[in-house]
Design a protein around this motif. Structure first.
Motif, short mmCIF file in Angstrom:
data_model
loop_
_atom_site.label_atom_id
_atom_site.label_comp_id
_atom_site.label_asym_id
_atom_site.label_seq_id
_atom_site.Cartn_x
_atom_site.Cartn_y
_atom_site.Cartn_z
N LEU A 227 -50.09 -23.32 -16.60
CA LEU A 227 -49.73 -24.61 -17.20
C LEU A 227 -48.82 -24.40 -18.41
N ARG A 228 -49.19 -23.47 -19.26
CA ARG A 228 -48.41 -23.22 -20.49
C ARG A 228 -46.98 -22.79 -20.14
N GLU A 229 -46.84 -21.86 -19.18
CA GLU A 229 -45.52 -21.37 -18.83
C GLU A 229 -44.68 -22.48 -18.18
N CYS A 230 -45.30 -23.26 -17.32
CA CYS A 230 -44.59 -24.34 -16.63
C CYS A 230 -44.05 -25.37 -17.62
N VAL A 231 -44.90 -25.82 -18.53
CA VAL A 231 -44.50 -26.86 -19.48
C VAL A 231 -43.44 -26.36 -20.44
N ARG A 232 -43.60 -25.16 -20.94
CA ARG A 232 -42.61 -24.64 -21.89
C ARG A 232 -41.25 -24.46 -21.24
N ALA A 233 -41.22 -24.09 -19.96
CA ALA A 233 -39.93 -23.99 -19.26
C ALA A 233 -39.30 -25.36 -19.11
#
Length: 454
Positions: A243-249
């Motif tokens: 989730l963190r990687e997806c949103v930050r991208a």
């Protein structure tokens, strides 16, 4: 996870018993007592589960999340403390598989052609300045100057000079609209005032025409078509690092908003979502429910959760995305740009059915019959008109095909050139295989019915 105190566990057991007896009023009261003790209770396949109450508002079920008057980050705009709607918290044990249809012979669900999980960003709507009404009032000095054709012939012109001369020689009469320049209601007996007013009137027309020659018409800027607003919708079902990687991208590579629905704070994903809201308050909006995903032993269905995101959204374009999908560049804008003419949906990966309908194969870029839920954009009004996502789909697999077949218009896929990649699709690989196959067949039965009907 912390263990709940014995008196809280007793309350939860009473809550489960009240729900089994469909005594919703008692169940609601017990839920309130449990929350007051700092815990949340929600259904599981084996009864109930108690989790520490997080530092954000949690709604009891997906259905209880308000769709109108909603505010950012999980709180209704006009709502006070959370109250539970008995009708929304009715016993959901009926979520158990209602279909026992066997897998059609030879029928194969589209397998991991592309995996799916939902990540939706409700991109911050860009403020658009409105063109102010142009001030057409004439400056007194400019009017007086323009009224003298000898002083400003280039501004007044021969035609206006002639009109002024005719006015001076013509009998006094009150032209239409003279009240706008303060003329006397009795011009007779006041020729000087009448002539002066006539000059001001004609000069103001001249000044107005001059302004129009150098000033764009009012509303010209407004006539430009504003770009559509876009929201990415994410279903948060655990796996907080994904989730963190997806949103930050998404935040780094696009300007869209992200709208996320957290199902049960599985593995602390809801807490991570809350951190992302604080980190990107103008980009990320979150709603949290106590229900956990059906594919992880809970009662919240994929189709129901997706439709809730669609209805919570207010953008022109709604993007379906999984948290395992990671942007390497702006992959959203190319999809949105495809939504013109009769195209209602555009995605990363597309598939087409074989003639017998029992197998779907990867499609080349262009028009397709089905869009895979890893990443696709859809006109929100078209999706709502189609009834949203399939309500009977408790699991994602094949539900994206079912949704695609209900959409009006044309669907297109852009293919491998889109700047995006997929990490491990946990919604497929990390789900119980027996559950995955059963729910996939269940949904695919409906897909076959749609294909036959078309």
């Amino acid at each position: 996870m912390n263990e709940a105190p014995s008196h809280v566990t007793d309350l939860a057991e009473q809550w489960a018993e009240a729900r089994a007896e469909r005594d919703h009023a008692t169940a609601d009261a017990l839920r309130g007592e449990i929350e007051a003790e700092g815990w949340l209770v929600h259904d599981t396949a084996n009864g109930f589960e108690l989790t520490p109450r997080p530092p954000f508002e949690v709604w009891p079920t997906v259905g209880s999340v308000p769709e109108k008057g909603g505010g950012a980050n999980g709180r209704a705009a006009s709502a006070g403390p959370e109250t539970t709607n008995p009708s929304e918290t009715a016993d959901r044990s009926g979520v158990a598989d209602r279909s026992t249809a066997a897998d059609p012979s030879g029928a194969t669900d589209h397998s991991e052609t592309t995996d799916r999980s939902e990540t939706t960003d409700r991109s911050e709507a860009t403020d658009r300045s409105k063109v102010a009404d142009r001030d057409t009032s004439a400056d007194p000095d400019r009017v007086a100057e323009a009224a003298d054709p000898g002083n400003r012939p280039e501004r007044l012109g021969d035609q206006e000079a002639g009109r002024v001369a005719e006015t001076q020689a013509a009998p006094a009469q009150k032209p239409e609209g003279s009240e706008l320049v303060g003329r006397s209601d009795e011009p007779v007996g006041h020729p000087e005032r009448m002539v002066s007013s006539q000059l001001l009137w004609d000069a103001s027309l001249s000044v107005s025409r001059l302004d129009e020659s150098i000033t764009p018409p009012v509303g010209a800027a407004e006539a430009e078509v504003a770009p559509p607003t876009v929201t990415v919708g994410l279903v948060v079902d655990g796996w907080p690092d994904d989730l963190r990687e997806c949103v930050r991208a998404l935040v780094a590579r696009t300007e869209v908003k992200i709208l996320a629905l957290d199902l049960g704070d599985v593995d602390g994903a809801g807490a991570v979502l809350n951190e992302l809201v604080k980190e990107f308050p103008r980009r990320v909006e979150a709603w949290h429910v106590a229900e956990t995903p059906h594919w992880r032993g809970g009662t919240a269905g994929w189709g129901e959760s997706r439709t809730k995101l669609l209805k919570l959204d207010t953008a022109d374009v709604h993007v379906v995305m999984e948290t395992s999908t990671i942007l390497d560049g702006d992959a959203i804008t190319p999809l949105v740009e495809e939504l013109k003419d009769d195209v209602t949906g555009a995605g990363w990966k597309g598939v087409n059915p074989r003639e017998d309908g029992h197998e779907w194969v990867d499609a080349e870029p262009g028009e397709v019959r089905g869009l895979l839920g890893h990443l696709f954009a859809v006109r929100r009004d078209a999706a709502l008109t189609a009834g949203g996502f399939p309500a009977d789909a408790r699991y994602y697999r094949n539900a994206d095909l079912e949704f695609s077949l209900t959409l009006p218009g044309t669907l297109v896929a852009l293919g491998k050139d889109l700047p995006v990649h997929q990490e491990r699709h946990r919604g497929y690989h990390d789900v119980d295989p027996a559950y995955r196959d059963r729910e996939s067949r269940r949904t695919y039965d409906r897909v076959l019915g749609l294909l036959r009907g078309q």
